[in-house]
Design a protein around this motif. Structure first.
Motif, PDB file in Angstrom:
ATOM      1  N   ASN A  56      42.713  36.537  17.665  1.00 32.73           N
ATOM      2  CA  ASN A  56      44.044  36.694  18.251  1.00 32.73           C
ATOM      3  C   ASN A  56      43.961  36.844  19.768  1.00 32.73           C
ATOM      4  N   ALA A  57      42.989  37.656  20.230  1.00 36.23           N
ATOM      5  CA  ALA A  57      42.854  37.889  21.662  1.00 36.23           C
ATOM      6  C   ALA A  57      42.519  36.591  22.402  1.00 36.23           C
ATOM      7  N   ALA A  58      41.607  35.797  21.849  1.00 34.91           N
ATOM      8  CA  ALA A  58      41.219  34.538  22.494  1.00 34.91           C
ATOM      9  C   ALA A  58      42.403  33.572  22.566  1.00 34.91           C
ATOM     10  N   LYS A  59      43.111  33.416  21.431  1.00 33.63           N
ATOM     11  CA  LYS A  59      44.247  32.496  21.422  1.00 33.63           C
ATOM     12  C   LYS A  59      45.370  32.998  22.324  1.00 33.63           C
ATOM     13  N   SER A  60      45.571  34.307  22.372  1.00 34.78           N
ATOM     14  CA  SER A  60      46.614  34.872  23.218  1.00 34.78           C
ATOM     15  C   SER A  60      46.322  34.612  24.686  1.00 34.78           C
ATOM     16  N   LYS A  61      45.064  34.782  25.094  1.00 39.22           N
ATOM     17  CA  LYS A  61      44.688  34.505  26.486  1.00 39.22           C
ATOM     18  C   LYS A  61      44.900  33.026  26.818  1.00 39.22           C
ATOM     19  N   ALA A  62      44.550  32.153  25.884  1.00 39.86           N
ATOM     20  CA  ALA A  62      44.711  30.719  26.126  1.00 39.86           C
ATOM     21  C   ALA A  62      46.181  30.355  26.286  1.00 39.86           C
ATOM     22  N   VAL A  63      47.042  30.877  25.402  1.00 36.83           N
ATOM     23  CA  VAL A  63      48.467  30.557  25.469  1.00 36.83           C
ATOM     24  C   VAL A  63      49.085  31.107  26.747  1.00 36.83           C
ATOM     25  N   ASP A  64      48.757  32.381  27.088  1.00 31.14           N
ATOM     26  CA  ASP A  64      49.305  32.967  28.319  1.00 31.14           C
ATOM     27  C   ASP A  64      48.890  32.166  29.546  1.00 31.14           C
ATOM     28  N   SER A  65      47.633  31.734  29.579  1.00 35.91           N
ATOM     29  CA  SER A  65      47.144  30.991  30.733  1.00 35.91           C
ATOM     30  C   SER A  65      47.857  29.647  30.866  1.00 35.91           C
ATOM     31  N   LEU A  66      48.058  28.969  29.737  1.00 35.38           N
ATOM     32  CA  LEU A  66      48.717  27.660  29.783  1.00 35.38           C
ATOM     33  C   LEU A  66      50.207  27.783  30.099  1.00 35.38           C
ATOM     34  N   LEU A  67      50.859  28.835  29.588  1.00 36.58           N
ATOM     35  CA  LEU A  67      52.275  29.033  29.895  1.00 36.58           C
ATOM     36  C   LEU A  67      52.489  29.349  31.371  1.00 36.58           C
ATOM     37  N   ASN A  68      51.505  29.996  31.987  1.00 35.84           N
ATOM     38  CA  ASN A  68      51.589  30.351  33.410  1.00 35.84           C
ATOM     39  C   ASN A  68      50.721  29.418  34.255  1.00 35.84           C
ATOM     40  N   PHE A  69      50.750  28.147  33.906  1.00 34.34           N
ATOM     41  CA  PHE A  69      49.921  27.153  34.573  1.00 34.34           C
ATOM     42  C   PHE A  69      50.141  27.157  36.093  1.00 34.34           C
ATOM     43  N   GLU A  70      51.416  27.232  36.514  1.00 36.39           N
ATOM     44  CA  GLU A  70      51.709  27.181  37.940  1.00 36.39           C
ATOM     45  C   GLU A  70      51.123  28.380  38.677  1.00 36.39           C
ATOM     46  N   THR A  71      51.245  29.553  38.086  1.00 40.66           N
ATOM     47  CA  THR A  71      50.708  30.754  38.721  1.00 40.66           C
ATOM     48  C   THR A  71      49.196  30.654  38.881  1.00 40.66           C
ATOM     49  N   VAL A  72      48.518  30.108  37.860  1.00 39.55           N
ATOM     50  CA  VAL A  72      47.070  29.926  37.946  1.00 39.55           C
ATOM     51  C   VAL A  72      46.719  29.036  39.134  1.00 39.55           C
ATOM     52  N   LYS A  73      47.488  27.970  39.323  1.00 40.76           N
ATOM     53  CA  LYS A  73      47.228  27.053  40.420  1.00 40.76           C
ATOM     54  C   LYS A  73      47.539  27.676  41.779  1.00 40.76           C
ATOM     55  N   TYR A  74      48.605  28.500  41.820  1.00 40.86           N
ATOM     56  CA  TYR A  74      48.974  29.123  43.091  1.00 40.86           C
ATOM     57  C   TYR A  74      47.823  29.924  43.684  1.00 40.86           C
ATOM     58  N   TYR A  75      47.059  30.604  42.808  1.00 43.68           N
ATOM     59  CA  TYR A  75      46.028  31.531  43.279  1.00 43.68           C
ATOM     60  C   TYR A  75      44.607  31.017  43.036  1.00 43.68           C
ATOM     61  N   ASN A  76      44.460  29.719  42.765  1.00 43.44           N
ATOM     62  CA  ASN A  76      43.136  29.133  42.527  1.00 43.44           C
ATOM     63  C   ASN A  76      42.332  29.944  41.511  1.00 43.44           C
ATOM     64  N   ALA A  77      42.994  30.328  40.423  1.00 43.86           N
ATOM     65  CA  ALA A  77      42.374  31.229  39.447  1.00 43.86           C
ATOM     66  C   ALA A  77      41.843  30.490  38.230  1.00 43.86           C
ATOM     67  N   GLU A  78      41.568  29.177  38.355  1.00 42.19           N
ATOM     68  CA  GLU A  78      41.084  28.423  37.202  1.00 42.19           C
ATOM     69  C   GLU A  78      39.778  28.987  36.673  1.00 42.19           C
ATOM     70  N   ASN A  79      38.836  29.271  37.558  1.00 43.97           N
ATOM     71  CA  ASN A  79      37.543  29.798  37.115  1.00 43.97           C
ATOM     72  C   ASN A  79      37.695  31.161  36.466  1.00 43.97           C
ATOM     73  N   TYR A  80      38.588  31.971  37.016  1.00 47.28           N
ATOM     74  CA  TYR A  80      38.829  33.300  36.429  1.00 47.28           C
ATOM     75  C   TYR A  80      39.370  33.172  35.011  1.00 47.28           C
ATOM     76  N   GLU A  81      40.331  32.263  34.827  1.00 43.86           N
ATOM     77  CA  GLU A  81      40.910  32.075  33.494  1.00 43.86           C
ATOM     78  C   GLU A  81      39.879  31.512  32.527  1.00 43.86           C
ATOM     79  N   VAL A  82      39.058  30.578  32.980  1.00 43.93           N
ATOM     80  CA  VAL A  82      38.025  30.009  32.111  1.00 43.93           C
ATOM     81  C   VAL A  82      37.019  31.080  31.707  1.00 43.93           C
ATOM     82  N   ASN A  83      36.632  31.936  32.659  1.00 44.42           N
ATOM     83  CA  ASN A  83      35.667  33.003  32.339  1.00 44.42           C
ATOM     84  C   ASN A  83      36.258  34.002  31.350  1.00 44.42           C
TER      85      ASN A  83
END
Length: 841
Positions: A439-466
């Motif tokens: 559940n935790a893994a899938k929840s993190k994946a869904v939250d990250s994809l739903l907030n795609f723009e925010t991830v891009k704003y802060y160059n946080a792709e590597n953080y989300e992948v980790n």
């Protein structure tokens, strides 16, 4: 007539111990009850006195409600009654009642009665200083000795003085009573180690934790369900599923259910006759029977085999037919559960939906509904038939072979099932932990994809992948534990099955060499036992799958148990809309205890009026909108529409008269036409386009390549903020409500579009009761009444001119906004002048 004979039977004395290759029954049935009575009466009495003198009555909240405890009481009562039944049978059957039988029955009744009294005492009272948990040593010793005593009788297996030969009805009854005692004492000993009727932690520790919890205002500790059995609350889970299992109102599906159960019974009968006819073929080939007789036997055998299929009917005609007929029933159950859960989630409050994790909820629904498909099949068509096959096999081998074979089958099955249940229960915590990590893994994946723009704003792709990688690693650690414990269970099961097959085969082969059995009997045993072991080998898998299904369904059951915060009153009626008068009278509200958002709010909106709510962020403006729409229930005061308390009317009726344009507009991942039509799903395309024209978005939509068929994307991200808000305004216009709530309805619009749409909103809101939450004060100058909120209270109220004349909070807000707009205009002019200077002459 009952004759009371000598203490021991004729030609024997209690001084004799070993007679005719076994213990003398007189000696054995004197020693056993005497020992058990000593333990239960002497040591039990001392223990009982200590409980009464030094113990205290346990508080009911610490005493667990357990069906296994009820099973302990039932088994003890059953064993006590069988001792009485044994004496009655000895007296009525043979008519001669030896003294040792009477002594054995009476002492056993007293001993087991004391054990039951001690069992009930331990559930009610406890030694406060006792830092251990579970049953007392006296009770555990009693059950252990009772089980050991029944095993002691095995050393007399070859003695003719005992009842293993089952030659007479008297012997068969005595053997049945012994089998009952053996199973009962074994279960009591196993349950005694678990102590299901007692607190699972020391009582003193529970009391101390309870005191600390009361002191700090927290919930009682120790309620962690991480290690509890998935069978806990089994009855509640089944009751929740029963309405979906039986297709009420659908007579065709009900008929299919009954037909499938009949086919299940037919399969059990076929499983018995297949090895019997195989035996007959071997014997007829051996003794030279006629071709006609042999051909008939072979034909019947082949027909039965076709009906049965390979192994235990896994792919036979009857099994396939049953599986085919069950598809519709299974689909009905799956559909009903998913629809009911979907309805339930929509009935939950806004508070719950704001706090949920979408990915986790969807994953729980996914696993829960899919597990229901398999749960019914495993229980009805796998577990119950396997148990029935085992019972039939034991009865058959005892009746047509001898007690040795029945005992081998029973011991093997008992050890197999017991070991499977114990290890599977132990593995439950690993499976539950794996689900949590999943559940935790899938929840993190869904939250990250739903907030795609925010991830891009802060160059946080590597953080989300980790983060996602770490979650997967934790999941795989739990997954390894689940698979490793499964391998251990499979090995243990194979050893038990192999041992039972070896013992039975050697015994049967020995009887064949002694000319007591025919060759066909050996074939019968081998065929039957392998046929029996095939479903038994799957029993562990079925049990594990049932456990897994229950674990997977736990989160879904938790969703079912979520209480509705906002419910219709029992006597709720439809809202009788007249003119649209809205009243707030002394309203108090808080999202969390101790922090009031609204304090004594009172105001009235007359029919057709427009009331504006202004104030700083967090002052409670949007909360008033939500309370009127009844997303929440208030803690004090009253909200009325046309004199009717909205808490006394049906929510659907209330909301059908109210249209809302929220501050944060979210659209469905569909085309623009259907998003606007959501305001009234029965509207025509012409009405949709008319609403779009009114909201000043029609021309923009026609400018898109696909026009009204343009897909808006996830949450409407393909549209700009202003376009999304205008679509929402069009949706509300299409609904044509009598009361309109505008929550910062033009906050995402540019100045020119805002001016264009204000005229449209004015036209829509004319002759309708309107409540506007505004940040730009320039948009509510013409409001009939302006309420200025500050710290959850109405600081000022009046029209625009009146509030400016007061020189209070509203006046300060107006001056600041005017100054900000003036500075913004100056900046724009300066920028334009700089641009002109840079232009080439």
């Amino acid at each position: 007539m009952v004759i009371l004979g000598s203490y021991c039977e004729s030609n024997s004395s209690i001084g004799e111990v070993w007679v005719q290759n076994g213990l003398l029954p007189c000696f054995y049935f004197t020693l056993v009850p005497t020992t058990l009575l000593t333990v239960s009466l002497f040591f039990g009495t001392l223990h009982f006195v200590c409980y009464r003198k030094y113990g205290t009555t346990m508080e009911p909240k610490f005493v667990p409600r357990s069906k296994l405890y009820v099973l302990q009481l039932c088994l003890s009562t059953l064993l006590l009654l069988q001792f009485v039944g044994g004496m009655v049978w000895q007296a009525v059957g043979p008519g001669l009642l030896p003294g040792y039988v009477l002594n054995y029955g009476c002492l056993s009744v007293v001993g087991w009665g004391c054990a039951m009294a001690l069992l009930r005492t331990e559930r009610k009272r406890v030694l406060v200083r006792d830092r251990t948990r579970g049953h007392s040593s006296v009770l555990l010793l009693f059950w252990a000795l009772a089980f050991a005593a029944e095993n002691l009788s095995f050393i007399s297996w070859t003695s003719p003085l005992w009842w293993w030969s089952l030659e007479t009805m008297h012997h068969k009854v005595q053997f049945g009573l012994w089998l009952l005692r053996y199973i009962g004492t074994a279960l009591l000993f196993i349950l005694g180690l678990k102590a299901p009727g007692l607190p699972q932690r020391p009582y003193m520790l529970l009391i101390n934790e309870d005191e600390r919890d009361l002191e700090h205002g927290q919930a009682l500790l120790g309620q962690n369900t991480e290690n509890q059995s998935t069978w806990q609350g089994f009855g509640k889970k089944v009751r929740l599923l029963v309405p979906y299992m039986w297709p009420s109102g659908n007579f065709i599906l009900q008929g299919l259910v009954l037909l499938c159960l009949c086919l299940l019974g037919l399969e059990r009968a076929i499983n018995v006759f297949v090895p019997i006819y195989y035996k007959n073929i071997v014997n007829e080939l051996s003794d030279g029977s006629s071709w006609r007789t042999l051909a008939i036997t072979v034909s019947i055998y082949v027909l039965l085999k076709i009906l049965q299929g390979g192994g235990a009917g896994a792919s036979g005609f009857v099994s396939n037919l049953r599986s085919f007929l069950w598809i519709r029933v299974q689909q009905y159950t799956n559909r009903e559960v998913q629809v009911r859960l979907f309805v339930h989630l929509h009935m939950l409050s806004l508070r719950w939906h704001l706090g949920r994790k979408t990915g986790e909820v969807l994953r729980s629904i996914d696993r829960g509904t899919s597990s229901i498909n398999s749960l019914l099949s495993y229980i009805v068509f796998s577990i119950l038939p396997t148990i029935a096959d085992i019972v039939i096999a034991i009865i058959y081998f005892i009746s047509f072979f001898n007690a040795w074979f029945g005992l081998i089958v029973f011991i093997c099955m008992f050890l197999y099932i017991t070991l499977t249940i114990i290890i599977t229960e132990w593995r439950t915590k690993y499976r539950r932990e794996m689900n949590t990590q999943d559940n935790a893994a899938k929840s993190k994946a869904v939250d990250s994809l739903l907030n795609f723009e925010t991830v891009k704003y802060y160059n946080a792709e590597n953080y989300e992948v980790n983060r996602f990688n770490d979650a997967i690693l934790k999941y795989q650690v739990s997954e390894w534990k689940v698979n490793a414990s499964l391998a251990l269970l499979n090995q243990a099961q194979n050893l038990i099955i192999g041992g039972g097959l070896l013992a039975g085969s050697l015994l049967c082969a020995y009887f064949v060499t002694e000319n007591k059995f025919q060759v066909g009997d050996y074939v019968l045993f081998g065929t039957y036992i392998i046929q029996l072991y095939t479903p038994l080998n799957w029993f562990g898998t079925y049990y594990r799958m049932i456990q897994t299904s229950f674990i997977d369904m736990e989160n879904m059951f938790h969703l079912f148990t979520e209480e509705q915060e906002v419910k219709d009153d029992v006597n709720a009626v439809n809202l009788l809309f007249k003119l649209g008068k809205v009243e707030f009278e002394n309203v108090y509200f808080s999202y969390v205890d101790g922090k009031e958002i609204l304090k004594d709010i009172s105001f009235t909106v007359m029919p057709g009026q427009t009331v504006a709510l202004v104030g700083p962020s967090g002052s409670g403006k949007s909360t008033i909108i939500r309370l009127l729409f009844r997303f929440y229930d208030i803690q004090g005061g009253c909200i009325r529409i046309d004199g009717q308390d909205i808490s006394k009317v049906k929510q659907t009726s209330l909301r059908s008269h109210i249209g809302v344009v929220p501050q944060d507009t979210v659209l469905f991942n569909d085309n623009i036409r259907d998003n606007i039509r959501y305001g009234r799903v029965s509207a025509t395309d012409e009405e949709v386009e008319e609403a779009a024209q009114t909201s000043d978005i029609h021309d923009s939509i026609l400018g898109f390549p696909e026009g009204y068929d343009t897909q808006v994307g996830e949450r409407g991200l393909k549209l700009s903020g202003g376009e999304k808000q205008r679509v929402c305004i069009a949706r509300t216009i299409l609904k044509s409500p009598q009361i309109i709530l505008l929550d910062e309805a033009t906050s995402a619009l540019d100045t020119q579009t805002e001016r264009n749409i204000q005229a449209s909103l004015s036209a829509v809101c004319s002759n309708r009761t309107t409540i506007v939450v505004a940040h730009r004060l320039s948009t509510i100058i013409s409001a009939d009444q302006i309420l200025v909120l500050k710290d959850g209270q109405i600081a000022e109220r009046g029209r625009h001119e009146e509030l400016l004349a007061k020189g209070g909070v509203y006046s300060d807000m107006w001056q600041k906004q005017q100054q900000a707009d003036s500075n913004s205009a100056s900046d724009t002019e300066a920028k334009d002048r700089r641009t002109e200077k840079l232009q080439p002459k």
